[in-house]
Design an enzyme around this catalytic site. Structure first.
Site, PDB file in Angstrom:
ATOM      1  CG  ASP A   1     -80.539 -33.505 -30.785  1.00  0.00           C
ATOM      2  OD1 ASP A   1     -81.294 -32.848 -31.808  1.00  0.00           O
ATOM      3  OD2 ASP A   1     -80.819 -33.190 -29.779  1.00  0.00           O
TER       4      ASP A   1
ATOM      5  CG  HIS B   1     -82.926 -29.805 -31.364  1.00  0.00           C
ATOM      6  ND1 HIS B   1     -82.496 -30.644 -30.470  1.00  0.00           N
ATOM      7  CD2 HIS B   1     -83.708 -29.240 -30.748  1.00  0.00           C
ATOM      8  CE1 HIS B   1     -83.035 -30.740 -29.528  1.00  0.00           C
ATOM      9  NE2 HIS B   1     -83.978 -29.881 -29.540  1.00  0.00           N
TER      10      HIS B   1
ATOM     11  CG  ASN C   1     -89.704 -28.087 -24.133  1.00  0.00           C
ATOM     12  OD1 ASN C   1     -88.873 -27.758 -23.277  1.00  0.00           O
ATOM     13  ND2 ASN C   1     -89.177 -27.928 -25.519  1.00  0.00           N
TER      14      ASN C   1
ATOM     15  CB  SER D   1     -84.031 -29.235 -26.422  1.00  0.00           C
ATOM     16  OG  SER D   1     -84.924 -30.456 -26.736  1.00  0.00           O
TER      17      SER D   1
END
Length: 481
Positions: free
Chosen positions: A177, A219, A323, A410
């Protein structure tokens, strides 16, 4: 999912792994050097993947072909027959195939459409519209979070599963990530620095201390907390609070995950013997990489090899579905790619894949809201979604010791990653395929909405919205086979 979505020096510790690399400036075996091609007027600095047979000899020949074509070898993976190269030669893709050594090139493709800025000040520029780091919805930071605020844990029965196991310290999870804040009090107890890395400078592993930390994005830290925030009387609790986590930074400061970053992450995770990896991103600059005879096809093949190698080495990959509220089983058009330059409208077919989520043996996770219904932003698709998990308004860790809520597939994916880590803890002898089967089998069957939605095709046991159901942490750890 972040379209989000780490950098520089190879340390001596890397040499101790089984990872077979040729890094920038490394020497190749002595042999006749092909005659250099005629110099072309320099073009923009670009990165490429060059695919060949997976053997040391073939890779060495391709490395020589890269240099003869006016390129530089950044990193080579003999295990999968992929060389990552860099060049300002505008004819590089043709030139690298010329000459005797160029015959070993199976395919070659540029990894991005914008010029390379890795390692320069330009790399820290704000992400353009559409960059993956902007695709998640951030809620207000939560100053004093508590476990009883985590409705998501009870929804997947993780709170009940914890009565059986919090997870084993022997299990290592890679957070592929934007970086993890290993100083966060809820993450520090479970953080494994020695297995952490930064892949965001041209895909070359950088093990400099702290290079795996986030610089512009919360994130990765948020994802890490959902997977394995420690049970330590502070803040929140992760799905698998007893396992270890490592940061594999594959998202750059502008929010992009270029192919060479992702490949570096998959190979690193394999060679560091991780058990599960979480991938809450899609690989840029194409939301869907098509199997053509050009750049996209070559990149798709290189990434496919990296994922297959990682799976073969015992690593289960879990990925966010995306998404875009898009039917992955019935692709039509893409109007947002490439996202690092000027997007163009194009027609998609079944050979155009969202990577890594649509690659073989990658667990694809859709998002649900509190109560179990599908999140409106979540991608879907019959036989594309494997399982579903909470992804809307999820409370987790944030850089600097804080907490916040975020929404996106996520946030759904790390719930499944945490459950997979619990499964591995309960069944340490299982490999990726056994864990994958357990996640599917133990998921709670979830029917399509009561109000008919034509997009939700399939049955209660397997449909386009929820796959084989909402992930069930309790059943996954308590039932034997």
């Amino acid at each position: 999912m972040t379209r989000l979505t780490r950098p520089r020096r190879l340390s001596a510790g890397l040499a101790a792994t089984a990872l077979v690399l040729t890094t920038l400036g490394a020497a190749t075996a002595a042999s006749a050097v092909p005659a250099p091609v005629a110099a072309a007027e320099p073009g923009p600095l670009m990165n490429y993947v060059v695919n060949t047979k997976a053997s040391p000899g073939h890779v060495r020949k391709v490395e020589k072909a890269v240099k003869a074509a006016g390129g530089t070898v950044l990193v080579s993976y003999q295990q999968i027959g992929v060389v990552v190269a860099q060049s300002t030669n505008p004819d590089f893709k043709t030139a690298v195939r010329s000459g005797r050594d160029g015959r070993e090139v199976q395919s070659v493709g540029a990894t991005r459409t914008a010029a390379v800025t890795d390692g320069t000040a330009a790399a820290a520029a704000p992400a353009p519209a559409g960059a993956s780091s902007e695709r998640e919805v951030l809620g207000a930071p939560v100053p004093d979070p508590r476990e009883n605020e985590q409705w998501d844990l009870s929804q997947i029965k993780a709170d009940q599963a914890h009565k059986i196991t919090d997870g084993s310290r022997k299990v290592l999870v890679g957070i592929n990530d934007s970086g993890v804040d290993d100083t966060h009090p809820d993450l520090a107890p479970n953080f494994d620095a020695k297995d952490s890395v930064n892949c965001t400078t041209n895909g070359v592993p950088d093990r400099t201390v702290g290079a795996w930390r986030p610089t512009t994005s919360p994130h990765g830290t948020h994802v890490a907390g959902t997977v394995a925030a420690a049970r330590n009387g502070v803040g929140i609790v992760g799905v698998a609070p007893g396992v270890r986590i490592a940061s594999v930074k594959v998202v750059n400061d502008s929010g992009f995950i270029y192919p060479e970053y992702a490949i570096c992450g998959f190979i690193w995770s394999a060679e560091r013997h991780m058990d599960v990896t979480n991938h809450s991103y899609f690989i840029d600059p194409y939301e869907y990489w098509c199997k053509d005879n050009g750049d996209q096809g070559a990149v798709q093949e290189a990434v496919r090899r990296a994922v297959a190698y990682s799976t073969g080495r015992g690593v289960l990959a879990v990925a966010a579905a995306g998404n875009s509220n898009y039917d992955l089983a019935n692709k039509t058009t893409d109007t947002g790619s490439p996202n690092d330059s000027t997007p163009v409208s194009r027609t998609l077919d079944k050979n155009c894949l969202n990577m890594p989520t649509e690659l073989p043996h990658v667990i694809t996770v859709a998002s649900t809201v509190q109560g179990g219904a599908r999140s409106g932003f979540s991608n879907f698709g019959l036989n594309k979604i494997d399982v579903a998990a909470p992804g809307s308004a999820i409370l987790s860790t944030a850089p600097g010791g804080g907490y916040r809520t975020m929404s996106g597939t996520s946030m759904a994916s790390p719930h499944v990653t945490g459950v997979a880590a619990l499964v591995k803890s309960a069944h340490p002898w299982w490999g990726p395929l056994e864990i994958e089967a357990a996640l599917r089998k133990q998921a709670d069957d979830t029917a399509c909405p009561a109000v008919p939605d034509a997009r939700c095709t399939g049955t209660t046991k397997n449909n386009a919205f929820f796959g084989e159901g909402n992930v069930d942490a309790l059943d996954a750890v308590k039932r034997g086979w």
